[in-house]
Motif scaffolding. Structure first.
Motif, PDB file in Angstrom:
ATOM      1  N   THR A  58      -7.138   5.792   1.006  1.00 36.82           N
ATOM      2  CA  THR A  58      -7.420   4.931   0.061  1.00 36.82           C
ATOM      3  C   THR A  58      -7.879   3.577   0.510  1.00 36.82           C
ATOM      4  O   THR A  58      -7.715   2.991   1.470  1.00 36.82           O
ATOM      5  CB  THR A  58      -6.260   4.573  -0.889  1.00 36.82           C
TER       6      THR A  58
ATOM      7  N   TYR B 259      -9.542  -0.399  -0.691  1.00 33.72           N
ATOM      8  CA  TYR B 259      -9.557  -1.222  -1.845  1.00 33.72           C
ATOM      9  C   TYR B 259     -10.715  -2.577  -1.529  1.00 33.72           C
ATOM     10  O   TYR B 259     -10.741  -2.859  -0.317  1.00 33.72           O
ATOM     11  CB  TYR B 259      -8.251  -1.882  -2.138  1.00 33.72           C
TER      12      TYR B 259
ATOM     13  N   GLN C  84     -10.977   0.570  -6.598  1.00 31.60           N
ATOM     14  CA  GLN C  84     -10.068   1.285  -5.603  1.00 31.60           C
ATOM     15  C   GLN C  84     -10.737   2.620  -5.413  1.00 31.60           C
ATOM     16  O   GLN C  84     -11.053   3.266  -6.372  1.00 31.60           O
ATOM     17  CB  GLN C  84      -8.736   1.443  -6.175  1.00 31.60           C
TER      18      GLN C  84
ATOM     19  N   GLN D  96     -10.269   6.606  -3.877  1.00 33.15           N
ATOM     20  CA  GLN D  96      -9.467   7.649  -2.997  1.00 33.15           C
ATOM     21  C   GLN D  96     -10.671   8.530  -2.612  1.00 33.15           C
ATOM     22  O   GLN D  96     -11.156   9.364  -3.254  1.00 33.15           O
ATOM     23  CB  GLN D  96      -8.667   8.330  -4.234  1.00 33.15           C
TER      24      GLN D  96
ATOM     25  N   VAL E 205     -11.054   5.507  -8.198  1.00 33.74           N
ATOM     26  CA  VAL E 205      -9.616   5.506  -8.892  1.00 33.74           C
ATOM     27  C   VAL E 205      -9.595   4.461 -10.075  1.00 33.74           C
ATOM     28  O   VAL E 205      -9.129   4.467 -11.035  1.00 33.74           O
ATOM     29  CB  VAL E 205      -8.847   5.420  -7.794  1.00 33.74           C
TER      30      VAL E 205
ATOM     31  N   SER F  40      -6.805  -0.779   3.232  1.00 31.64           N
ATOM     32  CA  SER F  40      -6.744   0.525   3.154  1.00 31.64           C
ATOM     33  C   SER F  40      -5.473   0.903   3.210  1.00 31.64           C
ATOM     34  O   SER F  40      -4.520   0.179   3.807  1.00 31.64           O
ATOM     35  CB  SER F  40      -7.432   1.094   4.130  1.00 31.64           C
TER      36      SER F  40
ATOM     37  N   ARG G 206      -2.629   7.485  -1.678  1.00 31.57           N
ATOM     38  CA  ARG G 206      -3.211   6.739  -2.808  1.00 31.57           C
ATOM     39  C   ARG G 206      -1.947   5.743  -3.095  1.00 31.57           C
ATOM     40  O   ARG G 206      -1.914   4.533  -3.536  1.00 31.57           O
ATOM     41  CB  ARG G 206      -3.506   7.568  -3.830  1.00 31.57           C
ATOM     42  N   ARG G 207      -0.622   6.347  -3.147  1.00 28.75           N
ATOM     43  CA  ARG G 207       0.492   5.516  -3.394  1.00 28.75           C
ATOM     44  C   ARG G 207       1.245   4.760  -2.289  1.00 28.75           C
ATOM     45  O   ARG G 207       2.556   4.928  -2.049  1.00 28.75           O
ATOM     46  CB  ARG G 207       1.572   6.120  -4.152  1.00 28.75           C
TER      47      ARG G 207
ATOM     48  N   ASP H 290      -0.456   2.687  -9.813  1.00 24.64           N
ATOM     49  CA  ASP H 290      -1.033   3.072  -8.382  1.00 24.64           C
ATOM     50  C   ASP H 290      -1.710   1.614  -8.005  1.00 24.64           C
ATOM     51  O   ASP H 290      -2.726   1.705  -6.918  1.00 24.64           O
ATOM     52  CB  ASP H 290      -1.972   3.997  -8.318  1.00 24.64           C
ATOM     53  N   LYS H 291      -1.772   0.737  -8.912  1.00 24.71           N
ATOM     54  CA  LYS H 291      -2.341  -0.721  -8.281  1.00 24.71           C
ATOM     55  C   LYS H 291      -1.209  -1.659  -7.781  1.00 24.71           C
ATOM     56  O   LYS H 291      -0.215  -1.824  -8.323  1.00 24.71           O
ATOM     57  CB  LYS H 291      -3.167  -1.278  -9.449  1.00 24.71           C
TER      58      LYS H 291
END
Lengths: 114, 110
Positions: free
Chosen positions: A31, A33, A48, A50, A55, A94, A98-99, B96-97
């Motif tokens: 991931t 960002y 963002q 993935q 995403v 990064s 993702r979570r 998820d942010k």
């Protein structure tokens, strides 16, 4: 372990010009960002990824900002044409997944639009 | 609803004192609350984090207190040191942010 790499560190451009920022995330991080941090404020998520898919880009000003992440590794953020209010630090970050609980930030690319 | 409100904007504390920064949120779907520390010219770095099913988490001199019913959480820095002088951001994760507060500039007087 190498951290998130960003370049250039500093850029000064005139309004209506274009600029591009590059980011290399931590190896293996899926991931990626891009955040915008205006002086005196907290980071605001622009986009963002993935792997190489988007995403979330709900806060990306798509009329002037674009970003891509080729092959799921490096990423480029472009601004064209730049406005005065785009003056900010652009932070790439990064996370492993993702979570992921930990987001690792680069040192940022400082943009001044004059 | 997708906001995290942070206070104060700036804080000055004597060396050895306790620094307290507060945050509030509205979205009950947030499931993770990190605090980030940022030094001038550097990117933010994760300091400590908590989940909403825990009321307190302590790591060294740093403690998060979490009040789920009030939708508030705070960072306490015990025995504050000049090296703690930095900007601190509370944050919250939802959809998820990670959403950040506006930050608190902390200055510890030597």
């Amino acid at each position: 372990e190498a951290g998130v790499a960003q370049s250039p560190r500093y850029k000064i451009i005139e309004k209506r010009q274009s600029v591009a920022f590059w980011c290399n995330p931590i190896s293996g991080h899926a991931t990626l960002y891009w955040y915008q941090q205006i002086l005196g404020q907290g980071p605001k998520l622009l986009i963002q990824f993935q792997n190489n898919g988007v995403v979330d880009d709900s806060q990306l000003p798509k009329d002037r900002f674009s970003a891509e992440r080729l092959k799921g590794v490096d990423s480029t953020l472009k601004i064209q044409p730049a406005k005065l209010e785009d003056s900010a630090v652009y932070l790439c970050a990064s996370s492993l997944v993702r979570r992921g609980n930990t987001i690792y930030f680069g040192e940022g690319s400082w943009l001044t639009v004059v | 609803q997708q906001q995290v409100k942070q206070s104060p904007q700036s804080l000055i504390v004597q060396k050895g004192g306790i620094s307290i920064i507060n945050c509030a949120y509205e979205n009950t779907a947030f499931d993770y609350f990190p605090w980030y520390q940022q030094f001038p010219g550097k990117g933010p770095a994760l300091l400590i984090a908590i989940r909403p099913d825990v009321s307190e988490k302590k790591e060294g001199r740093f403690t998060i207190s979490f009040n789920k019913s009030a939708k508030q959480f705070s960072l306490h820095i015990m025995d504050s040191q000049p090296g703690d002088s930095a900007t601190y951001f509370c944050a919250a994760r939802g959809d998820d942010k990670i959403i950040f507060g506006k930050g608190t500039r902390l200055h510890i007087l030597p």
